[in-house]
Every structure is written in structure tokens, then in C-alpha cells.
Design an enzyme around this catalytic site. Sequence first.
Site, short mmCIF file in Angstrom:
data_model
loop_
_atom_site.label_atom_id
_atom_site.label_comp_id
_atom_site.label_asym_id
_atom_site.label_seq_id
_atom_site.Cartn_x
_atom_site.Cartn_y
_atom_site.Cartn_z
N ASN A 1 0.34 10.70 5.60
CA ASN A 1 -1.22 10.22 6.33
C ASN A 1 -2.17 11.51 6.19
OD1 ASN A 1 -0.93 7.56 7.71
ND2 ASN A 1 1.18 8.44 8.07
N LYS B 1 3.73 -6.90 3.98
CA LYS B 1 3.69 -5.58 3.79
C LYS B 1 3.09 -4.77 4.87
CE LYS B 1 0.16 -3.50 3.33
NZ LYS B 1 -0.51 -2.34 4.22
N THR C 1 -6.24 11.29 -0.85
CA THR C 1 -6.42 12.19 -1.71
C THR C 1 -5.43 11.76 -2.94
OG1 THR C 1 -4.52 13.76 -0.84
CG2 THR C 1 -7.16 13.98 -0.21
N THR D 1 0.95 -1.28 0.10
CA THR D 1 0.05 -0.01 0.08
C THR D 1 1.07 1.25 0.03
OG1 THR D 1 -0.37 -0.49 2.49
CG2 THR D 1 -1.93 -1.08 0.90
N GLU E 1 6.68 4.57 7.10
CA GLU E 1 6.35 5.78 6.57
C GLU E 1 7.18 7.01 6.78
OE1 GLU E 1 1.52 4.95 5.39
OE2 GLU E 1 2.21 5.84 7.50
N THR F 1 2.12 -8.72 11.63
CA THR F 1 2.22 -7.38 10.95
C THR F 1 0.96 -7.00 10.37
OG1 THR F 1 3.79 -6.53 9.22
CG2 THR F 1 3.05 -8.94 9.07
#
EC number: 2.3.1.35
Length: 405
Positions: free
Chosen positions: A400, A178, A405, A152, A276, A189
Site C-alpha cells: 500500500n 476480485k 508507484t 488489481t 494483501e 465485495t
Amino acid sequence: MAVGLGPMSTLHPVPGFELGIASAGIKRPGRKDIVVMRCAEGSTVAGVFTTNAFCAAPVILARKRFLGPVRYLLTNTGNANAGTGEPGLANATRTCAKLAELAGVPENAVLPYSTGVIGEPLPVEKIEAALPAALANLSVDNWADAAAGIMTTDTLPKGASRQFQHDGVTITVTGISKGAGMIKPNMATMLGYIATDAKVAQGVLQDLLRDASNKSFNRITIDGDTSTNDCCMLIATGQAALPEITAASGALFAALKQAVLEVSMELAQAIVRDGEGATKFVTVQVNGGATHQECLDVGYAVSHSPLIKTALFASDPNWGRILAAVGRAGVPDLDVSLIDVFLDDVAIASRGCRATSYTEDQGAKVMAQEEITIRIDLGRGTCSETIWTTDLSHEYVKINAEYRT
């Protein structure tokens, strides 16, 4: 940029386990976002699942079915099918039924998995339309493509593989995972799939996965958020020409346990390295605890502190923030005069206050590194725990803030 995470090493095929990838266009046209996995008949399956009360519809269904004869696993990205109530459960059931119909297996032999945006209806028609292509693509050599297909917000696919010999027979353990955000598993996970061609009784396999997860996936955190969709599955296809492992003992079990742990550890740490917006890979090691739980409490207090994580991003050796986190971790009757804290091998605090040998330059040098160890000695006992985490960067907020969007 993923911290110290490069291209995947060779992912060895697992006899009796095939993977097929296709595009359903769930979030954007052309993206490979459907992965179908086929297990050989007679495979045993173990699973660990999220403890989040708002668990997703596919989690509910997979948790009910994984103890029965399993032949197929169906994963979609781009939509979590979480927070969707009874319609979400019906949609997950429908996709499984369609795959079962196409593959000619009982509906209960299909397990669903989803990851992506929470609260949106699952686009069932898109998934159903992509299933024939995924089935046509099934191959034992598709591990790397499947690792990319389950991503993702990940920036790189994640996979690991080990092989060992027993009585002249090669046993393979290969896995993919992932996850890059909403990571503080209480089971495993975000999504993880590990397969071996060993033959293992289900109860032994379940204990093996639980133990490996507790030492790997359950020791990572990026942001302290436990996902609604976490699942990790361990599949034993039984294709290797060796006796079934029916007990947690013996040389074959020991070698398999080590291989599964190594694969799990590599996959778990890859998730942290690809966190991230991460610019630092941080090991938080807590020693000298009276119990393992208090070591974990201290480790997570440090790993989840926004003040510590932002200091790590800034390469600022603001060690007072670490002491504050340790002090609020809830350890009963904590004697702070016994606590030592290190950045790598640099003593920053000794006996609860600034180490006399410490200089700001020493701390700044360590904090400038991409990989850092924060070591805390509580001076209370012999228990130790290790947690892996990241810093908190501007990019994490941006990713995040713009996720939908």
C-alpha cells in the site's frame, strides 16, 4: 502468498452469459484490463453496492440502471473513476454509450464497473479502443480469463461454481470476484459477478443476493476500509428449461439459494485468503451474544485491531490484546466475568481471566498455523456471528505504500 488458495476449480459455463476480455493498457501495456459480460435478453439482474458516501461514478450509474433491462456489464481495472465528480460520471456514461453503440443495444442496458486508483480521470479513449476486441472475444467459457482480467493487487484469480439437478434439468451457478485490500464491505465485495441460468423474478433475486452477501461478503475484512467501488451482481439468464422462481419457497428456490450461498462464501473467503500481504487466514467466531449486532461489534473489534493482527503475523499468543478488543467493542453492560476465549480448541481465557489450564506453548503452537480460529463466548445469549480476516504483515504496508508507484 495466498493462504490456502490454489488454482481455481472448474468454472462451469452459464447458458446465456458470455464474457470477453481485452487489453486497454490502462496501467501498463498489454495487461488484460477490460472485461465485457453479455446477458441473454430477458435476464434479471440483482445488485448490492458500497455504502461509502464517496462512491465511484460507475457505482452511481450501475445503481440507477440495474433494475431495467440489462444486456452488458463493462469492467475496467487500473482506474477506479472515484473522486472524479461530474467529469467522472460523464466518462462512465460515455464508455457505456460506446459499448451500447457497438453492440446495438440501448445505452441504459449497459452497466459500468471500475477498480483501481482513486482520483484519477478515466482513460476513456483507451477503454473505447479496446471494446471491439472484448466483444469479439465473448464466450461462455471465458470465466477463468475474466477472473484474471478484473484483478488489481490480487495475486490469484478467484472463482467458484456449483451445479445441481431439478426435475432432470441441470442448473449452474458460477461466479468470480476480485479484492485483496481496502476490504470491509458494507454490501458485497470489491467486485463480484455471479450468474445462473435459472429464471428468477427480480425481487426474489434481489433478496437472494442480499441474504447471500450478508452471510459471506459482508462477513469479511482485511483492513477495515470500505471501498468506494464495491459492487456485487447476480444475474439470472432464464435459459434453463424450468418454471420461473417467483417466490422464496419451494425445492427449486431452496437448491438455488444454497448454491448461490456456497459460491458467495467461497468467493468471499478467497478474497481474505488473498489479502494483501496475508500470511494467516483467521476465523473470528463470536458466540453467546444477546444480539447479532453485538456479536458483529465484538468480531470486528478483534478483526480490525492492529495489535491483534500484528501478533497474528508474529505468531505471538498475546491473548491480552484479544480481551482488550472485546472490552472496547461497545457492548452495553458487558460482564467480563462470563467471557471465555479460545485459540482453536485451546482455552486461553476463562471467566474473564487467564485459563488455569493454559500454557504459552499451547498458544504458540496454534498461532504458528496458517489457519486459526479465535472463538469468543460472551455468555449473554444465543446469537452467534463469524467474520473472516487476516494478519497484518510488513508486506501489506509495502504494497500500500507503493501502490501508485
